[in-house]
Scaffold this active site. Structure first.
Site, PDB file in Angstrom:
ATOM      1  N   GLU A 403       0.855  -1.188   0.000  1.00  0.00           N
ATOM      2  CA  GLU A 403       0.000   0.000   0.000  1.00  0.00           C
ATOM      3  C   GLU A 403       0.886   1.231   0.000  1.00  0.00           C
ATOM      4  O   GLU A 403       1.834   1.289   0.780  1.00  0.00           O
ATOM      5  CB  GLU A 403      -0.776   0.113   1.310  1.00  0.00           C
ATOM      6  CG  GLU A 403      -1.890  -0.782   1.520  1.00  0.00           C
ATOM      7  CD  GLU A 403      -2.402  -0.606   2.966  1.00  0.00           C
ATOM      8  OE1 GLU A 403      -2.065   0.383   3.645  1.00  0.00           O
ATOM      9  OE2 GLU A 403      -3.141  -1.493   3.383  1.00  0.00           O
ATOM     10  N   HIS A 488      -3.246  -7.133  10.626  1.00  0.00           N
ATOM     11  CA  HIS A 488      -4.065  -8.123   9.917  1.00  0.00           C
ATOM     12  C   HIS A 488      -3.935  -9.517  10.519  1.00  0.00           C
ATOM     13  O   HIS A 488      -3.500 -10.448   9.828  1.00  0.00           O
ATOM     14  CB  HIS A 488      -3.642  -8.190   8.445  1.00  0.00           C
ATOM     15  CG  HIS A 488      -3.800  -6.918   7.689  1.00  0.00           C
ATOM     16  ND1 HIS A 488      -3.206  -6.696   6.453  1.00  0.00           N
ATOM     17  CD2 HIS A 488      -4.500  -5.797   7.962  1.00  0.00           C
ATOM     18  CE1 HIS A 488      -3.527  -5.500   6.016  1.00  0.00           C
ATOM     19  NE2 HIS A 488      -4.305  -4.913   6.909  1.00  0.00           N
ATOM     20  N   ASN A 526      -5.242  -6.800   1.617  1.00  0.00           N
ATOM     21  CA  ASN A 526      -5.901  -6.450   2.885  1.00  0.00           C
ATOM     22  C   ASN A 526      -7.100  -7.388   3.093  1.00  0.00           C
ATOM     23  O   ASN A 526      -7.803  -7.712   2.151  1.00  0.00           O
ATOM     24  CB  ASN A 526      -6.372  -5.004   2.844  1.00  0.00           C
ATOM     25  CG  ASN A 526      -5.302  -4.088   2.286  1.00  0.00           C
ATOM     26  OD1 ASN A 526      -4.878  -4.253   1.149  1.00  0.00           O
ATOM     27  ND2 ASN A 526      -4.851  -3.152   3.065  1.00  0.00           N
TER      28      ASN A 526
HETATM   29  P1  FAE Z   1     -12.861  -7.775  14.188  1.00  0.00           P
HETATM   30  O1  FAE Z   1     -13.240  -6.767  13.179  1.00  0.00           O
HETATM   31  O2  FAE Z   1     -11.562  -7.628  14.901  1.00  0.00           O
HETATM   32  O3  FAE Z   1     -14.041  -7.837  15.268  1.00  0.00           O
HETATM   33  C1  FAE Z   1     -13.975  -8.599  16.438  1.00  0.00           C
HETATM   34  C2  FAE Z   1     -14.770  -7.899  17.522  1.00  0.00           C
HETATM   35  O4  FAE Z   1     -14.932  -8.780  18.631  1.00  0.00           O
HETATM   36  C3  FAE Z   1     -14.114  -6.640  18.077  1.00  0.00           C
HETATM   37  O5  FAE Z   1     -15.024  -5.575  18.043  1.00  0.00           O
HETATM   38  C4  FAE Z   1     -13.725  -7.032  19.507  1.00  0.00           C
HETATM   39  O6  FAE Z   1     -13.749  -5.934  20.400  1.00  0.00           O
HETATM   40  C5  FAE Z   1     -14.756  -8.063  19.836  1.00  0.00           C
HETATM   41  N1  FAE Z   1     -14.341  -9.035  20.862  1.00  0.00           N
HETATM   42  C6  FAE Z   1     -13.177  -9.674  20.976  1.00  0.00           C
HETATM   43  N2  FAE Z   1     -13.163 -10.527  22.005  1.00  0.00           N
HETATM   44  C7  FAE Z   1     -14.423 -10.434  22.582  1.00  0.00           C
HETATM   45  C8  FAE Z   1     -15.046 -11.067  23.688  1.00  0.00           C
HETATM   46  N3  FAE Z   1     -14.411 -12.001  24.410  1.00  0.00           N
HETATM   47  N4  FAE Z   1     -16.310 -10.710  23.996  1.00  0.00           N
HETATM   48  C9  FAE Z   1     -16.960  -9.775  23.263  1.00  0.00           C
HETATM   49  N5  FAE Z   1     -16.403  -9.146  22.200  1.00  0.00           N
HETATM   50  C10 FAE Z   1     -15.153  -9.477  21.859  1.00  0.00           C
HETATM   51  O7  FAE Z   1     -12.847  -9.248  13.579  1.00  0.00           O
HETATM   52  N6  FAE Z   1      -8.199  -4.594   6.671  1.00  0.00           N
HETATM   53  C11 FAE Z   1      -8.483  -4.293   5.390  1.00  0.00           C
HETATM   54  O8  FAE Z   1      -9.009  -5.145   4.656  1.00  0.00           O
HETATM   55  N7  FAE Z   1      -8.215  -3.042   4.875  1.00  0.00           N
HETATM   56  C12 FAE Z   1      -7.610  -2.076   5.623  1.00  0.00           C
HETATM   57  O9  FAE Z   1      -7.394  -0.962   5.141  1.00  0.00           O
HETATM   58  C13 FAE Z   1      -7.258  -2.391   6.967  1.00  0.00           C
HETATM   59  N8  FAE Z   1      -6.608  -1.488   7.744  1.00  0.00           N
HETATM   60  C14 FAE Z   1      -6.400  -1.782   9.086  1.00  0.00           C
HETATM   61  C15 FAE Z   1      -5.843  -0.803   9.912  1.00  0.00           C
HETATM   62  C16 FAE Z   1      -5.721  -1.049  11.282  1.00  0.00           C
HETATM   63  C17 FAE Z   1      -5.095  -0.020  12.168  1.00  0.00           C
HETATM   64  C18 FAE Z   1      -6.178  -2.278  11.834  1.00  0.00           C
HETATM   65  C19 FAE Z   1      -6.076  -2.562  13.314  1.00  0.00           C
HETATM   66  C20 FAE Z   1      -6.719  -3.253  11.015  1.00  0.00           C
HETATM   67  C21 FAE Z   1      -6.831  -3.017   9.638  1.00  0.00           C
HETATM   68  N9  FAE Z   1      -7.398  -3.955   8.790  1.00  0.00           N
HETATM   69  C22 FAE Z   1      -7.630  -3.666   7.470  1.00  0.00           C
HETATM   70  C23 FAE Z   1      -7.755  -5.300   9.291  1.00  0.00           C
HETATM   71  C24 FAE Z   1      -9.261  -5.485   9.485  1.00  0.00           C
HETATM   72  O10 FAE Z   1      -9.811  -4.418  10.222  1.00  0.00           O
HETATM   73  C25 FAE Z   1      -9.479  -6.836  10.207  1.00  0.00           C
HETATM   74  O11 FAE Z   1      -8.948  -7.848   9.376  1.00  0.00           O
HETATM   75  C26 FAE Z   1     -10.945  -7.108  10.461  1.00  0.00           C
HETATM   76  O12 FAE Z   1     -11.522  -6.118  11.272  1.00  0.00           O
HETATM   77  C27 FAE Z   1     -11.136  -8.477  11.120  1.00  0.00           C
HETATM   78  O13 FAE Z   1     -12.514  -8.767  11.121  1.00  0.00           O
HETATM   79  P2  FAE Z   1     -13.122  -9.827  12.108  1.00  0.00           P
HETATM   80  O14 FAE Z   1     -14.567  -9.922  11.838  1.00  0.00           O
HETATM   81  O15 FAE Z   1     -12.305 -11.076  12.039  1.00  0.00           O
END
Ligand code: FAE
Length: 547
Positions: A403, A488, A526
């Site tokens: 990126e 990621h 991503n």
């Molecule tokens: P996620 O979105 O992490 O959701 C999990 C949720 O579960 C969270 O809200 C937690 O707080 C919650 N949780 C965890 N444990 C518990 C528990 N015990 N009880 C209740 N709640 C809980 O999971 N990806 C892209 O494709 N493009 C981008 O531009 C990109 N930029 C990023 C920039 C940053 C700074 C970060 C941190 C990540 C980025 N990502 C990007 C990665 C992407 O946000 C990540 O892969 C997804 O959010 C993962 O999705 P999930 O549904 O697996």
């Protein structure tokens, strides 16, 4: 064609000082904007949190991509869903009138239960830039394991609250590497298009791009990539591009152009709160309990599962312990959250029938960061949009997709900054540590080296061609590579290994995994579009056959 020969170090005897002259004197003034009083994010409205003793048909743990897709599709199929989210709702402005704080001025809203920020890019001109903040249930978690810091979003919307919005579908030719057990035809014909539509993915207006000052850094990235023979292309995003145009024109409140991203974006970004979750709530069948953290899921004697939940206050203290009964439970706590729960529950005998694949196959999506110091006649712009819109593709030849990322510090830095996704083959495993009562991850920092070598196939060559050098002041004192982190996390409950080919957990009917932990460590780009598309595929099958 892409020439994959590495171009050497590119130092050519140039003094490092020449590249950064002009930024030092402004350092205190702008890049490290002074600390101001933290805004008080208002207390959360009581959004009908789950009650102890309640019985729900479906409980979803987490409100990120996987959880939001599951909730919406189940609700549309007529099933009532309760979502449990450990982070805050992020629906109430603080005393500054904004829900989220900016990257340049992190306050208590920025970090999950820390007293000091832990910024991914933690040095500037060789000086540490982290600052003290009040401990609070902020939006970005920098979760530290022995060899890596894993950044994750905390709150309703999960990672969509903090991420760059880059919404990339992997190239079809790479799909068998990404998800070997899934039929590519169904993904590319049905589920990727469905995910892109649901997320509101769009492309920047290429004509506008040429004139937008906020994307000068991308145009410089294109020029350098092109001169070294690398394919460069636009990358889709969930940001509202019309809003972005208005920001640049000065007709709308600035958001991406005001440094908002890592700690939330107040206007233009279509996070899950505005897409899947808004639709899910509109069905009237979905309820969300923020500041509630699931600690256990155990088979209930009369069928279904007993779910233990801690209610938290904004200091992170447990205020109430609740127990509810759920007929079905979807683990959507993200790669780390889901893996930690399942590893603990298996090891402590709560879910002993989970198979031995639980906790395995975890990868960092090959993330490595670096900056390059450009010549003084090659500025990247003092106004930089936080939303990236382009990338350099050297995946096939060199194993890296980079990126072209912003460095939105508010001053001219003469730097190009990149987040590379590489084909790093290393995989780690989560395990239960009975002595500490915590789950460990055995990743080692040295395991980033293959990823660095792959990223170098791009940047060594560009540096050689341009006569430029790597920045050494962004991740420490004379340190080139940001190799201490990932944005990621992927894997830990891999599809068709820890679960069946649709996310059903082995040994426990009614328990499902539906998030990034299903993906075996790497998506070649991503990850969130792939996480969303896979969730769309799996929930369709589960609704058709299990409910
Ligand atoms: P996620 O979105 O992490 O959701 C999990 C949720 O579960 C969270 O809200 C937690 O707080 C919650 N949780 C965890 N444990 C518990 C528990 N015990 N009880 C209740 N709640 C809980 O999971 N990806 C892209 O494709 N493009 C981008 O531009 C990109 N930029 C990023 C920039 C940053 C700074 C970060 C941190 C990540 C980025 N990502 C990007 C990665 C992407 O946000 C990540 O892969 C997804 O959010 C993962 O999705 P999930 O549904 O697996």
């Amino acid at each position: 064609m892409v020439d994959n020969t590495s171009g050497g170090t590119g130092h050519k005897g140039f003094s490092r000082r020449k590249f950064i002259t002009g930024t030092g004197s402004l350092l205190g003034a702008a890049a490290l904007a002074g600390r101001t009083a933290p805004a008080q994010a208002a207390a959360l409205p009581a959004a009908a949190p789950i009650a102890s003793g309640e019985h729900v048909p479906v409980l979803v743990i987490g409100t990120g991509y996987g959880g939001s897709v599951a909730a919406l599709r189940l609700a549309q199929a007529g099933v009532d869903v309760h979502m449990i989210e450990m982070g805050m709702a992020w629906d109430t402005p603080g005393s500054d009138g904004k829900i989220f704080c900016s990257t340049l001025n992190p306050d208590q809203r920025s970090y999950w239960l820390r007293t000091k920020t832990k910024q991914p890019l933690n040095y500037f001109l060789g000086f540490p830039i982290d600052r003290d903040i009040p401990r609070y249930t902020g939006i970005l978690d920098a979760e530290e394991f022995s060899g890596i810091t894993v950044y994750q979003g905390r709150g309703v919307g999960g990672g969509s609250l903090v991420n760059g919005g880059m919404a990339v579908t992997p190239k079809r030719e790479n799909f068998s590497f990404v998800l070997p057990s899934v039929n590519p035809d169904e993904m590319y014909d049905t589920y990727y298009p469905r995910a892109n539509a649901g997320l509101g993915v769009g492309l920047i207006d290429s004509a506008w791009f040429e004139s937008a000052s906020a994307y000068q850094y991308s145009r410089v990235g294109r020029k350098h990539a092109g001169r070294s023979g690398f394919p460069w292309g636009f990358v889709p995003n969930v940001y509202d591009w019309n809003y972005m145009k208005q920001e640049q024109a000065g007709t709308a409140t600035k958001s991406a152009l005001a440094g908002e991203i890592l700690y939330g974006n107040n206007y233009g970004k279509k996070s899950l709160q505005k897409t899947y979750i808004a639709q899910a709530k509109a069905t009237g069948r979905v309820t969300i309990s923020p500041l509630h953290r699931v600690t256990s899921v155990a088979p209930a004697s009369g069928g279904g599962y007993t779910v233990s939940i801690d209610q938290l206050n904004t200091n992170g203290d447990v205020t109430t312990v609740k127990t509810v009964l759920a007929d079905r439970v979807f683990f959507a706590a993200g790669s780390v959250g889901t893996s930690k729960l399942l590893v603990k529950l298996k090891a402590t005998g709560v879910l002993p029938l989970l198979n031995d694949e639980i906790g395995k196959g975890w990868g960092d999506n090959g993330n490595v960061m670096c900056g390059r110091a450009n010549w003084l006649w090659d500025p990247t712009g003092s106004l930089q949009s936080t939303i990236p819109c382009s990338g350099i593709d050297n995946w096939t030849a060199g194993g890296a997709f980079a990126e072209v990322a912003p460095l939105p510090v508010g001053i001219e830095t003469f730097a190009s900054f990149y987040l590379s996704i590489t084909k790093n083959p290393n995989r780690a495993q989560f395990s239960w540590n009975a002595a500490t009562g915590k789950v460990d991850l055995n990743w080692q920092t040295a395991w980033k080296q293959p990823g660095i070598d792959m990223a170098k196939t791009i940047f060594d060559k560009i540096n050689a061609k341009e006569g430029t050098i790597y920045r050494t002041d962004l991740f420490g004192v004379y340190k080139i590579w940001g190799d201490h982190l990932t944005y990621h996390p992927l894997g830990g409950a891999v599809l068709n290994k820890a679960t069946d080919n649709y996310g059903r957990l082995a040994g426990y009917p009614g328990l499902y995994v539906i998030d990034g932990s299903l993906i075996p460590g790497n998506t070649s780009v991503n990850p969130f579009v792939t996480i969303t598309a896979l969730a769309e595929r799996n929930i369709e099958k589960i609704i058709a056959t299990d409910l």
